[in-house]
Design a protein around this motif. Structure first.
Motif, PDB file in Angstrom:
ATOM      1  N   LEU A 131       0.816  -1.207   0.000  1.00 12.16           N
ATOM      2  CA  LEU A 131       0.000   0.000   0.000  1.00 12.16           C
ATOM      3  C   LEU A 131       0.852   1.260   0.000  1.00 12.16           C
ATOM      4  N   ILE A 132       2.149   1.091   0.250  1.00 17.00           N
ATOM      5  CA  ILE A 132       3.047   2.248   0.314  1.00 17.00           C
ATOM      6  C   ILE A 132       3.861   2.328  -0.976  1.00 17.00           C
ATOM      7  N   LYS A 133       3.828   3.480  -1.618  1.00 17.42           N
ATOM      8  CA  LYS A 133       4.584   3.708  -2.844  1.00 17.42           C
ATOM      9  C   LYS A 133       5.549   4.871  -2.635  1.00 17.42           C
ATOM     10  N   LYS A 134       6.514   4.985  -3.544  1.00 17.84           N
ATOM     11  CA  LYS A 134       7.475   6.086  -3.469  1.00 17.84           C
ATOM     12  C   LYS A 134       7.505   6.836  -4.787  1.00 17.84           C
ATOM     13  N   LEU A 135       7.398   8.158  -4.676  1.00 17.33           N
ATOM     14  CA  LEU A 135       7.502   9.046  -5.832  1.00 17.33           C
ATOM     15  C   LEU A 135       8.855   9.733  -5.800  1.00 17.33           C
ATOM     16  N   THR A 136       9.551   9.716  -6.932  1.00 15.60           N
ATOM     17  CA  THR A 136      10.793  10.471  -7.080  1.00 15.60           C
ATOM     18  C   THR A 136      10.645  11.402  -8.285  1.00 15.60           C
ATOM     19  N   THR A 137      10.967  12.667  -8.087  1.00 16.09           N
ATOM     20  CA  THR A 137      10.890  13.629  -9.181  1.00 16.09           C
ATOM     21  C   THR A 137      12.062  14.601  -9.068  1.00 16.09           C
ATOM     22  N   TYR A 138      12.214  15.439 -10.082  1.00 20.95           N
ATOM     23  CA  TYR A 138      13.363  16.352 -10.188  1.00 20.95           C
ATOM     24  C   TYR A 138      12.837  17.733 -10.545  1.00 20.95           C
ATOM     25  N   ILE A 139      13.313  18.754  -9.829  1.00 20.72           N
ATOM     26  CA  ILE A 139      12.751  20.084 -10.008  1.00 20.72           C
ATOM     27  C   ILE A 139      13.835  21.128  -9.778  1.00 20.72           C
ATOM     28  N   PRO A 140      13.766  22.268 -10.469  1.00 19.92           N
ATOM     29  CA  PRO A 140      14.743  23.334 -10.223  1.00 19.92           C
ATOM     30  C   PRO A 140      14.790  23.703  -8.736  1.00 19.92           C
ATOM     31  N   PHE A 167      13.033  13.034   1.155  1.00 22.72           N
ATOM     32  CA  PHE A 167      14.485  12.958   1.046  1.00 22.72           C
ATOM     33  C   PHE A 167      14.888  13.743  -0.188  1.00 22.72           C
ATOM     34  N   ASN A 168      15.950  14.547  -0.080  1.00 25.57           N
ATOM     35  CA  ASN A 168      16.300  15.486  -1.139  1.00 25.57           C
ATOM     36  C   ASN A 168      17.789  15.424  -1.460  1.00 25.57           C
ATOM     37  N   ILE A 169      18.095  15.389  -2.741  1.00 28.91           N
ATOM     38  CA  ILE A 169      19.480  15.365  -3.208  1.00 28.91           C
ATOM     39  C   ILE A 169      19.677  16.497  -4.218  1.00 28.91           C
ATOM     40  N   LEU A 170      20.684  17.300  -3.990  1.00 30.10           N
ATOM     41  CA  LEU A 170      20.995  18.390  -4.917  1.00 30.10           C
ATOM     42  C   LEU A 170      21.911  17.875  -6.024  1.00 30.10           C
ATOM     43  N   GLY A 171      21.602  18.236  -7.268  1.00 32.86           N
ATOM     44  CA  GLY A 171      22.419  17.793  -8.388  1.00 32.86           C
ATOM     45  C   GLY A 171      22.170  18.660  -9.608  1.00 32.86           C
ATOM     46  N   GLU A 172      22.543  18.147 -10.770  1.00 38.70           N
ATOM     47  CA  GLU A 172      22.346  18.875 -12.025  1.00 38.70           C
ATOM     48  C   GLU A 172      21.558  18.024 -12.997  1.00 38.70           C
ATOM     49  N   GLY A 173      20.572  18.628 -13.602  1.00 43.45           N
ATOM     50  CA  GLY A 173      19.811  17.956 -14.638  1.00 43.45           C
ATOM     51  C   GLY A 173      20.142  18.549 -15.997  1.00 43.45           C
ATOM     52  N   THR A 174      20.126  17.703 -17.026  1.00 41.35           N
ATOM     53  CA  THR A 174      20.370  18.201 -18.382  1.00 41.35           C
ATOM     54  C   THR A 174      19.231  17.777 -19.297  1.00 41.35           C
ATOM     55  N   ILE A 191      21.345  22.184 -25.518  1.00 41.11           N
ATOM     56  CA  ILE A 191      21.469  21.444 -24.262  1.00 41.11           C
ATOM     57  C   ILE A 191      21.502  22.428 -23.099  1.00 41.11           C
ATOM     58  N   HIS A 192      20.664  22.161 -22.117  1.00 39.01           N
ATOM     59  CA  HIS A 192      20.581  23.048 -20.943  1.00 39.01           C
ATOM     60  C   HIS A 192      20.929  22.268 -19.677  1.00 39.01           C
ATOM     61  N   THR A 193      21.700  22.884 -18.803  1.00 34.35           N
ATOM     62  CA  THR A 193      22.040  22.298 -17.508  1.00 34.35           C
ATOM     63  C   THR A 193      21.415  23.159 -16.414  1.00 34.35           C
ATOM     64  N   GLU A 194      20.725  22.501 -15.482  1.00 33.00           N
ATOM     65  CA  GLU A 194      19.999  23.221 -14.432  1.00 33.00           C
ATOM     66  C   GLU A 194      20.267  22.587 -13.063  1.00 33.00           C
ATOM     67  N   LYS A 195      20.526  23.419 -12.066  1.00 33.87           N
ATOM     68  CA  LYS A 195      20.636  22.912 -10.702  1.00 33.87           C
ATOM     69  C   LYS A 195      19.249  22.443 -10.256  1.00 33.87           C
ATOM     70  N   GLU A 196      19.171  21.172  -9.907  1.00 31.55           N
ATOM     71  CA  GLU A 196      17.881  20.584  -9.552  1.00 31.55           C
ATOM     72  C   GLU A 196      17.966  19.850  -8.218  1.00 31.55           C
ATOM     73  N   VAL A 197      16.799  19.622  -7.648  1.00 36.45           N
ATOM     74  CA  VAL A 197      16.678  18.815  -6.434  1.00 36.45           C
ATOM     75  C   VAL A 197      15.908  17.543  -6.784  1.00 36.45           C
ATOM     76  N   GLN A 198      16.476  16.412  -6.410  1.00 35.77           N
ATOM     77  CA  GLN A 198      15.742  15.151  -6.518  1.00 35.77           C
ATOM     78  C   GLN A 198      14.930  14.986  -5.229  1.00 35.77           C
ATOM     79  N   ILE A 199      13.613  14.982  -5.365  1.00 33.84           N
ATOM     80  CA  ILE A 199      12.720  14.855  -4.215  1.00 33.84           C
ATOM     81  C   ILE A 199      12.104  13.458  -4.211  1.00 33.84           C
ATOM     82  N   SER A 200      12.204  12.772  -3.084  1.00 28.79           N
ATOM     83  CA  SER A 200      11.572  11.463  -2.923  1.00 28.79           C
ATOM     84  C   SER A 200      10.612  11.523  -1.740  1.00 28.79           C
ATOM     85  N   VAL A 201       9.387  11.061  -1.959  1.00 26.76           N
ATOM     86  CA  VAL A 201       8.375  11.015  -0.904  1.00 26.76           C
ATOM     87  C   VAL A 201       7.626   9.698  -0.995  1.00 26.76           C
ATOM     88  N   ILE A 202       7.193   9.183   0.153  1.00 28.55           N
ATOM     89  CA  ILE A 202       6.344   8.000   0.122  1.00 28.55           C
ATOM     90  C   ILE A 202       4.896   8.425   0.309  1.00 28.55           C
TER      91      ILE A 202
END
Length: 364
Positions: A131-140, A167-174, A191-202
């Protein structure tokens, strides 16, 4: 008042996602957009239940057990199930069933048993998986706080007694958009490079639609990158059966007599007496032989359920008192639970407790 107004509220108590895979829950007969004249709450839907609904001007029956459990290939009235469905359709009566969705609710069938018996410090006996799922997404980076807040508001990030968990991880998305793209940041074709945060939530699976809707509405990118995975984690507040403690320990025979009176049953079948006090009690409404080992592992002194077969009683192995109080008897207070729940929300509306006993078993 539409049927969907009633069922939406019922599904706050017992989301359909809580039901077991083998089950058939939800609106079995009728249309969600039908205006409701009255609601009749019952344990089972029989022909006499339909007659009672007609007599009391109720066009929605909320039943615990589903009248349609497996597939129907014909509707010609040759079985009681077919006759019930035909009569319901003929009289424009809708039928909704909760069954194992309510079994797995923390405020459901087993919780009502605990209340009647008087158990305290209760918890789920068999927490439910998947019943528990995890969403991971990437956002500026600049939009991360806003999106987290919106995901939390949609139901993500709840873990037991905690909320706003992520849970959050700072990185770069292209990325590079084609000529048909309309990038929020960067230019198409480059090609664009952007500082992004990887956000994970259950989140609970019941909230998936609202969470994805919020993600799409509040994420700034034209194309939203995300992934959802199902987990093996159990949910400590969702599952079948419960375990708790009596306020005062009781002798076994006194406990069995207490059960017979409190649960309003004519017969309690039980395993060998162990000559010890009963304090910790596990319960499960309906057919519960599959959970005997769970009750033993939880170190319950007694396990109260129904439909134990001859060989099931041997599984007590002189470590637990097994008490079979009858299927109907173990679930009989469920309709009271549903009436009380619906009446709190729809206090000026006709929510009627069925007066008919649908127990097919009699004692002599």
């Amino acid at each position: 008042m539409k049927i969907k107004d009633i069922t939406n509220y019922l599904e706050e108590l017992a989301p359909l996602q809580y039901a077991e895979d083998f089950d058939n829950v939800g609106l079995l007969v009728g249309n969600y957009n039908t205006t409701v004249s009255g609601v009749l709450v019952t344990l089972d839907t029989l022909e006499e239940t339909i007659d009672e609904a007609i007599a009391k001007n109720c066009n929605l029956i909320v039943s615990f057990h589903p009248i349609i459990f497996s597939g129907l290939k014909k509707l010609n009235g040759n079985s009681y199930v077919e006759r019930v469905i035909l009569k319901a359709i003929k009289n424009d009566i809708a039928i909704y069933a909760t069954h194992t969705a309510l079994d797995n609710s923390k405020q459901g069938v087993s919780a009502k048993m605990c209340e009647v018996i008087g158990l305290q410090n209760t918890s789920i006996l068999i927490p439910k998986k998947h019943l528990i799922k995890k969403l991971t997404t990437y956002i500026p980076l600049s939009d991360a706080d806003m999106l987290r807040k919106k995901l939390f508001e949609a139901g993500a990030g709840n873990i037991g007694n905690y909320d706003n968990c992520s849970f959050n991880i700072l990185g770069e998305g292209t990325y590079r958009g084609n000529q048909n793209s309309n990038p929020t940041l960067g230019e198409k074709g480059k090609i664009h490079t952007e500082k992004e945060v990887q956000i994970s939530v259950i989140f609970e699976s019941k909230n998936e639609a609202s969470i994805l809707k919020s993600l799409q509405e509040h994420h700034p990118y034209e194309e939203v990158a995300y992934q959802i995975v199902s987990t093996e984690n159990t949910h400590q507040n969702i599952g079948i059966g419960m375990i708790g403690e009596l306020p005062i320990a009781m002798d076994e025979k006194d406990f069995l007599v207490f059960l017979k009176k409190t649960m309003n049953t004519n017969c309690v079948r039980h395993s060998n007496l162990l000559h010890k006090k009963i304090k910790k009690v596990a319960v499960l409404g309906g057919s519960g032989s599959f959970a005997i080992e769970n009750a033993k592992r939880a170190k319950a002194d007694a396990y109260v359920s129904a439909d134990f077969k001859y060989h099931d009683f041997f599984k007590a192995e002189n470590t637990i008192l097994l008490a079979d109080i009858g299927h109907y008897e173990s679930e009989q207070f469920t309709k009271n639970l549903l009436v009380d729940y619906l009446t709190k929300k729809f206090s000026n509306f006709a929510i009627i407790l069925s007066e008919k006993s649908t127990n097919p078993i009699y004692y002599i």
